[in-house]
Design an enzyme around this catalytic site. Structure first.
Site, short mmCIF file in Angstrom:
data_model
loop_
_atom_site.label_atom_id
_atom_site.label_comp_id
_atom_site.label_asym_id
_atom_site.label_seq_id
_atom_site.Cartn_x
_atom_site.Cartn_y
_atom_site.Cartn_z
CB ALA A 37 -0.92 -0.01 1.21
CD GLU A 38 4.97 3.39 3.75
OE1 GLU A 38 5.89 4.10 4.14
OE2 GLU A 38 4.22 2.74 4.51
CG ASP A 40 0.14 0.02 -4.62
OD1 ASP A 40 1.13 -0.28 -5.32
OD2 ASP A 40 -0.75 -0.78 -4.29
CD GLU A 117 26.64 -17.80 -13.38
OE1 GLU A 117 26.14 -18.07 -14.48
OE2 GLU A 117 27.33 -16.80 -13.18
CE LYS A 119 22.16 -24.48 -20.36
NZ LYS A 119 20.82 -24.21 -20.87
NE ARG A 140 22.78 -17.91 -28.54
CZ ARG A 140 22.90 -18.61 -29.66
NH1 ARG A 140 21.84 -18.87 -30.38
NH2 ARG A 140 24.08 -19.03 -30.06
CE LYS A 296 28.45 -18.40 -17.05
NZ LYS A 296 27.56 -17.28 -16.79
CE LYS A 320 20.78 -29.21 -21.88
NZ LYS A 320 19.74 -28.34 -22.43
CB CYS A 413 -19.02 -45.85 -4.10
SG CYS A 413 -17.46 -46.47 -3.45
S1 IVH Z 1 26.39 -18.10 -19.83
C1 IVH Z 1 28.51 -18.05 -24.34
N1 IVH Z 1 24.97 -18.62 -17.72
O1 IVH Z 1 21.96 -21.28 -21.62
C2 IVH Z 1 27.24 -18.31 -23.64
N2 IVH Z 1 24.01 -19.06 -19.84
O2 IVH Z 1 23.56 -22.38 -24.55
C3 IVH Z 1 27.35 -17.93 -22.21
N3 IVH Z 1 21.74 -19.92 -19.72
O3 IVH Z 1 21.53 -19.39 -24.38
C4 IVH Z 1 26.08 -18.20 -21.53
N4 IVH Z 1 21.56 -19.91 -17.54
O4 IVH Z 1 20.88 -18.15 -22.28
C5 IVH Z 1 25.02 -18.63 -19.07
N5 IVH Z 1 23.81 -18.99 -15.74
C6 IVH Z 1 23.86 -19.02 -17.08
C7 IVH Z 1 22.78 -19.46 -17.86
C8 IVH Z 1 22.90 -19.46 -19.24
C9 IVH Z 1 20.94 -20.18 -18.69
C10 IVH Z 1 21.38 -20.11 -21.16
C11 IVH Z 1 21.90 -19.03 -22.04
C12 IVH Z 1 22.35 -19.72 -23.31
C13 IVH Z 1 22.18 -21.17 -23.00
C14 IVH Z 1 23.45 -21.93 -23.29
#
Ligand code: IVH
Length: 672
Positions: A37-38, A40, A117, A119, A140, A296, A320, A413
């Site tokens: 509310a605040e 808004d 991270e 995915k 993309r 990474k 994956k 039943c």
């Molecule tokens: S890094 C050079 N980090 O996964 C590509 N991608 O083919 C570097 N995705 O289209 C991507 N989570 O959109 C990265 N934590 C993450 C991700 C991530 C999802 C997707 C990204 C990309 C596909 C990989």
């Protein structure tokens, strides 16, 4: 807070700052500081001020997220730095092989750190900031050029329209932020229900739903979709010096972007492997779909040296897993009659892999829910495993199978052929026949498993001897002999004796457990306990009038009536007498005495299903701290613990202003 004394420009700037600040707290940090509310109020004041002074409504004002005119098409725009894709690995061996290759290329002496991270299974996008202002966002596409979906991205509140800068800090001239736009699973389910309700084709999974929402011609539709974003890196950078990926993520956070909290840095690939294993199990806890872990190399200098091959960086891999949603055919809708007579529909599915588990059945709740989602026999359906282990049917993939019809509960039943009833205002259909075989069987299972907790005597045991005709009621259980059991395959002298001994021991279970086990309508764990405490003995309870029962904590007129009616039935009174004669406990004792603790004097109410606790466990944990567990919410309730699919108690709590507790908060309360 009067605005009359201040110049409109200054007030608008102040309001923009406040709205941006609270928006960031809410949408990016998931940690709001003020009430809706605040918020808004501030937002509305800004809208009004900009209406009076249109020149103040600049493009980066938080009021300007929605409102761009509908587009005819999405023009192609170039990415300043190409958007690559990730090479994948599917097991630990693949991960270790990659790490070895990285080390070889960098020189084996050199230390390598990694960042992991989630995915995110969403839609990849690139956001362009010019002098700190969001000017363009694109999909993309082919990696070098994507579709300009700026008006739609502007509606996503987790995307800052302007970067957050500290005092005196200069914005980078041009900056590309890379991330994944996604639809939370809860929003995905809501969206599909809405689409099916109006006969529109629904989305087969959250990723398609996110991509489809981003490509809406009318950005108001995108705005209604509850999209969010996790950013995970930078593209082109002009004017920022960074050394590592972890640093880049931190930098993004500081500048107002939403980066995933489960981003972790590791000094060894073994630690990376552990995270990949852990998250495969933990992913069901999240409200968004992740299909793996991205790994990474942390150092940007090492990344540069490793380079890329065909647009796939050598410095990163996607580990994956199998997705958590899948499509399969709904072969049949079956009905199971539960111990209370409720008819529980469930889906028999063509077996399908969902997140690495083969699924062939799923719950379907009730008739209304099935028809709201318009799930029909023969349909291809979306199956989802989330939150808990029981798979759910999210909805059909339209069009329906040929000649399909909406689902109807059977009129009779399936087990005893008695006419089915559906009490006014209730969601469940019921078989009213108290002698219905299924109810007897389910009651016995409830008795041995939930109420008496008889060691070594479980569902299989009960089903087996029920089918043999040896067990028809609870007293039968206490008349079983080890000789009888030994006549059956799988029972030797020792196992038979052990089973009989643990059945015998259950006679010592406290009164409240016996009451819970009797399967009295509307008497769950909490009510059983309150009844045991209040009346002390079964005689007093049997003689109690509806009014007497209503005097018990948390028992309203309907429940009191159902209980009084149950105890006035001759057959039920006979059952109680028989069990008492067999030596079961019908008098309150130590177990019913409330313990003293830090929560003494406080009453909590539970609603919905918790992920890690059964209702009984949660109630017991609260009581162990001295709290009472009530059945209904009032101004005196200390808190309401809210699980999945909460009931009306939640609405009541919100109306009365009782504090709500999440599962985490509840855990902190009972453990703290
Ligand atoms: S890094 C050079 N980090 O996964 C590509 N991608 O083919 C570097 N995705 O289209 C991507 N989570 O959109 C990265 N934590 C993450 C991700 C991530 C999802 C997707 C990204 C990309 C596909 C990989």
């Amino acid at each position: 807070m009067s605005s009359s004394a201040v110049a409109p420009q200054e007030r608008a700037a102040e309001l923009r700052r406040l709205v941006e600040h609270h928006s960031h707290r809410y949408y990016v940090l998931d940690d709001p500081e003020v009430s809706d509310a605040e918020f808004d109020r501030l937002f509305d004041e800004l809208v009004e001020l900009e209406r009076q002074h249109p020149a103040l409504a600049t493009a980066d004002s938080p009021t300007q997220r929605i409102g761009a005119p509908p587009t005819e098409s999405f023009p192609k725009v170039p990415h300043l730095a190409p958007m690559g894709s990730l090479e994948k690995v599917t097991d630990e061996a693949g991960l270790l092989k990659w790490a070895a290759d990285v080390r070889k290329r960098l020189g084996t002496e050199e230390p390598v750190s990694y960042v992991t991270e989630p995915k995110i299974d969403g839609s990849a996008i690139s956001l362009l900031y010019d002098e700190g202002v969001f000017v363009r966002g694109a999909t993309r596409g082919d990696g070098t050029r994507g579709e300009d979906v700026t008006p739609n991205l502007r509606t996503i509140k987790a995307i800052p329209l302007r970067m957050r800068l500290s005092d005196g800090e200069e914005a980078p001239r041009l900056l590309e932020v890379r991330g994944e736009v996604y639809l939370p699973l809860s929003a995905f389910n809501r969206l599909n229900e809405r689409l099916v309700a109006v006969g529109k084709k629904n989305a087969p999974n959250p990723r398609n739903a996110a991509a489809g929402s981003l490509r809406q011609k009318d950005s108001r539709i995108t705005a209604s979709r509850e999209l969010s974003i996790w950013v995970h890196g930078l593209g082109h950078v002009d004017g920022v010096e960074l050394e590592s990926h972890a640093e880049a993520i931190e930098w993004l956070r500081e500048h107002g972007f939403r980066a995933n909290p489960f981003t972790e840095r590791h000094d060894s690939v073994e630690s990376v492997a552990r995270v990949c294993r852990e998250w495969e199990k933990r992913r069901v806890e999240l409200d968004y779909e992740i299909d793996g872990i991205v790994i990474k190399v942390d150092s940007l200098e090492q990344q540069r040296r490793l380079g890329a091959l065909h647009g796939r960086p050598r410095w990163a891999r996607a580990y994956k897993w199998a997705p958590m949603t899948a499509q399969t055919k709904l072969l049949r809708i079956n009905i199971r009659v539960g111990r209370t007579g409720n008819l529980n529909p469930w889906a028999q599915l063509e077996p399908v892999e969902v997140g690495g588990v083969t699924v062939s059945t799923a719950t379907l709740h009730n008739e209304e829910d099935i028809n709201r989602k318009d799930i029909r026999k023969g349909d291809t359906v979306i199956v989802q495993r989330a939150g808990d282990v029981i798979p759910q049917v999210v909805g059909p993939v339209l069009p329906h199978s040929k000649g399909s019809r909406r689902f109807r509960m059977p009129a009779n039943c399936p087990l005893c052929d008695t006419e089915i009833v559906k009490p006014e205002g209730e969601a469940m259909h019921r078989c009213p026949n108290r002698a219905c075989p299924s109810r007897g069987l389910e009651t016995l299972i409830h008795w041995v498993m939930a109420a008496m907790d008889i060691e070594g005597v479980g569902e299989q045991f009960v089903r087996r001897f029920w089918n043999e005709g040896l067990l028809r009621s609870m007293p039968d259980l206490y008349r079983l002999t080890s000789e009888q059991l030994m006549e059956h395959e799988g029972f030797g002298e020792i196992s038979a004796r052990k089973a009989i001994e643990s059945i015998e021991r259950s006679k010592e279970q406290p009164f409240m457990r016996v009451l819970f086990g009797l399967n009295i309508p509307q008497v769950g764990w909490v009510t059983a306990q309150n009844l045991a405490r209040h009346f002390g003995t079964v005689e007093r309870l049997m003689d109690a009038s509806q009014e007497d029962i209503q005097a018990v904590e948390g028992i309203g007129p309907d429940r009191a009536e159902a209980i009084a009616e149950w105890f006035s039935d001759e057959e039920n009174r006979g059952l109680v007498d028989e069990l008492a004669a067999l030596g079961l406990t019908f008098e309150a004792g130590e177990a019913e005495r409330p313990p003293e603790g830090p929560l003494t004097g406080k009453t909590y109410v539970l609603t919905g299903t918790l992920e890690r606790w059964t209702r009984e466990e949660a109630a017991a944990a609260l009581e162990a701290k001295g709290a009472k567990v009530g059945n209904s919410v009032s101004g005196k309730t200390a808190g309401v613990v809210v699980g999945e699919e909460p009931g009306l108690k939640l609405q009541k709590a919100e109306r009365v202003g009782v504090p709500l507790l999440t599962e985490k908060e509840f855990e902190a309360l009972v453990r703290g």
